[in-house]
Design a protein around this motif. Structure first.
Motif, PDB file in Angstrom:
ATOM      1  N   HIS A  47       0.826  -1.198   0.000  1.00  0.00           N
ATOM      2  CA  HIS A  47       0.000   0.000   0.000  1.00  0.00           C
ATOM      3  C   HIS A  47       0.867   1.257   0.000  1.00  0.00           C
ATOM      4  N   VAL A  48       1.960   1.232   0.733  1.00  0.00           N
ATOM      5  CA  VAL A  48       2.900   2.357   0.736  1.00  0.00           C
ATOM      6  C   VAL A  48       3.489   2.531  -0.655  1.00  0.00           C
ATOM      7  N   GLU A  49       3.892   1.440  -1.285  1.00  0.00           N
ATOM      8  CA  GLU A  49       4.493   1.503  -2.624  1.00  0.00           C
ATOM      9  C   GLU A  49       3.510   2.073  -3.643  1.00  0.00           C
ATOM     10  N   HIS A  50       2.263   1.610  -3.605  1.00  0.00           N
ATOM     11  CA  HIS A  50       1.252   2.109  -4.538  1.00  0.00           C
ATOM     12  C   HIS A  50       1.031   3.599  -4.327  1.00  0.00           C
ATOM     13  N   LEU A  51       0.948   4.010  -3.070  1.00  0.00           N
ATOM     14  CA  LEU A  51       0.744   5.410  -2.729  1.00  0.00           C
ATOM     15  C   LEU A  51       1.944   6.267  -3.128  1.00  0.00           C
ATOM     16  N   GLN A  52       3.155   5.786  -2.872  1.00  0.00           N
ATOM     17  CA  GLN A  52       4.358   6.542  -3.244  1.00  0.00           C
ATOM     18  C   GLN A  52       4.434   6.747  -4.754  1.00  0.00           C
ATOM     19  N   ASP A  53       4.074   5.726  -5.526  1.00  0.00           N
ATOM     20  CA  ASP A  53       4.079   5.839  -6.980  1.00  0.00           C
ATOM     21  C   ASP A  53       3.115   6.924  -7.435  1.00  0.00           C
ATOM     22  N   TRP A  54       1.896   6.913  -6.892  1.00  0.00           N
ATOM     23  CA  TRP A  54       0.915   7.910  -7.277  1.00  0.00           C
ATOM     24  C   TRP A  54       1.361   9.310  -6.879  1.00  0.00           C
TER      25      TRP A  54
ATOM     26  N   ARG B 168      -4.345   1.613  -2.809  1.00  0.00           N
ATOM     27  CA  ARG B 168      -4.543   0.317  -3.463  1.00  0.00           C
ATOM     28  C   ARG B 168      -5.282   0.527  -4.776  1.00  0.00           C
ATOM     29  N   GLU B 169      -5.294  -0.529  -5.592  1.00  0.00           N
ATOM     30  CA  GLU B 169      -6.065  -0.490  -6.832  1.00  0.00           C
ATOM     31  C   GLU B 169      -7.544  -0.422  -6.482  1.00  0.00           C
ATOM     32  N   ARG B 170      -8.277   0.385  -7.209  1.00  0.00           N
ATOM     33  CA  ARG B 170      -9.716   0.487  -7.008  1.00  0.00           C
ATOM     34  C   ARG B 170     -10.408   0.397  -8.354  1.00  0.00           C
ATOM     35  N   LYS B 171     -11.656  -0.042  -8.326  1.00  0.00           N
ATOM     36  CA  LYS B 171     -12.444  -0.138  -9.552  1.00  0.00           C
ATOM     37  C   LYS B 171     -12.808   1.259 -10.070  1.00  0.00           C
ATOM     38  N   TYR B 172     -13.050   2.163  -9.135  1.00  0.00           N
ATOM     39  CA  TYR B 172     -13.448   3.522  -9.491  1.00  0.00           C
ATOM     40  C   TYR B 172     -12.378   4.514  -9.035  1.00  0.00           C
ATOM     41  N   PHE B 173     -12.472   5.727  -9.502  1.00  0.00           N
ATOM     42  CA  PHE B 173     -11.558   6.819  -9.160  1.00  0.00           C
ATOM     43  C   PHE B 173     -10.141   6.541  -9.655  1.00  0.00           C
ATOM     44  N   GLN B 174     -10.039   6.117 -10.905  1.00  0.00           N
ATOM     45  CA  GLN B 174      -8.744   5.885 -11.516  1.00  0.00           C
ATOM     46  C   GLN B 174      -8.018   7.202 -11.804  1.00  0.00           C
ATOM     47  N   TYR B 175      -8.780   8.297 -11.912  1.00  0.00           N
ATOM     48  CA  TYR B 175      -8.203   9.595 -12.252  1.00  0.00           C
ATOM     49  C   TYR B 175      -8.340  10.617 -11.132  1.00  0.00           C
ATOM     50  N   ALA B 176      -8.593  10.193  -9.929  1.00  0.00           N
ATOM     51  CA  ALA B 176      -8.651  11.036  -8.729  1.00  0.00           C
ATOM     52  C   ALA B 176      -9.939  11.826  -8.556  1.00  0.00           C
TER      53      ALA B 176
END
Length: 162
Positions: A5-12, A85-93
């Protein structure tokens, strides 16, 4: 702390920092320092805690953390919490529809602030998040916030996801 979760968040956050620091004919993007200065302390599937040191540019004339700067930080970092984390919705914030901040106590220049951001619900149309800002040294609550976002995925079409 969940490393994935940290890695996914850091990437974003890295992608957002690059976007915010781009310069074009109109100058720098909005709030270029938020993602670069906020440090991830902890993250799991639906929450993230950040550390942020109040800078001179965040303060009003009395060297207190400006309410508008706090609201901007809450806006950006509660949105970031959606990307733990990956989500089905809100791919673009998405975009904000409501942001409510209650200011409880002053934060001063140089203070290290903890922002505890939680994702309450993510649906196909709206996402609801909350935040609590605390003085790291004393754990004193500085502000509380709620943030509602509208999903813009269908309007973004094509292109790379954030």
């Amino acid at each position: 702390m969940a490393p994935q979760h940290v890695e996914h968040l850091q990437d974003w956050m890295s992608q957002m920092h690059q976007l915010a620091n781009r310069a074009d004919e109109d100058g720098l993007g909005f709030t270029p320092d938020t993602f670069g200065r906020a440090k991830i302390v902890d993250a799991d599937a639906d929450s993230a805690t950040f550390e942020y040191v109040v800078q001179k540019s965040d303060c009003n004339f009395t060297n207190n953390f400006h309410g508008g700067a706090i609201a901007t930080l809450v806006d950006n970092l509660t949105t970031a919490a959606l990307f733990t984390r990956e989500r089905k919705y809100f791919q673009y914030a998405g975009v904000s529809t409501d942001l409510h901040v209650t200011y409880v106590s002053a934060a001063t220049l140089g203070m290290t602030v903890l922002l505890e951001c939680k994702v309450a619900k993510v649906g196909s149309g709206l996402a609801n998040t909350t935040a609590v800002l605390k003085d790291k040294a004393t754990n004193r609550v500085l502000a509380t916030a709620s943030h509602t976002k509208f999903n813009t995925d269908s309007r973004m079409g094509g292109g790379s996801k954030l």
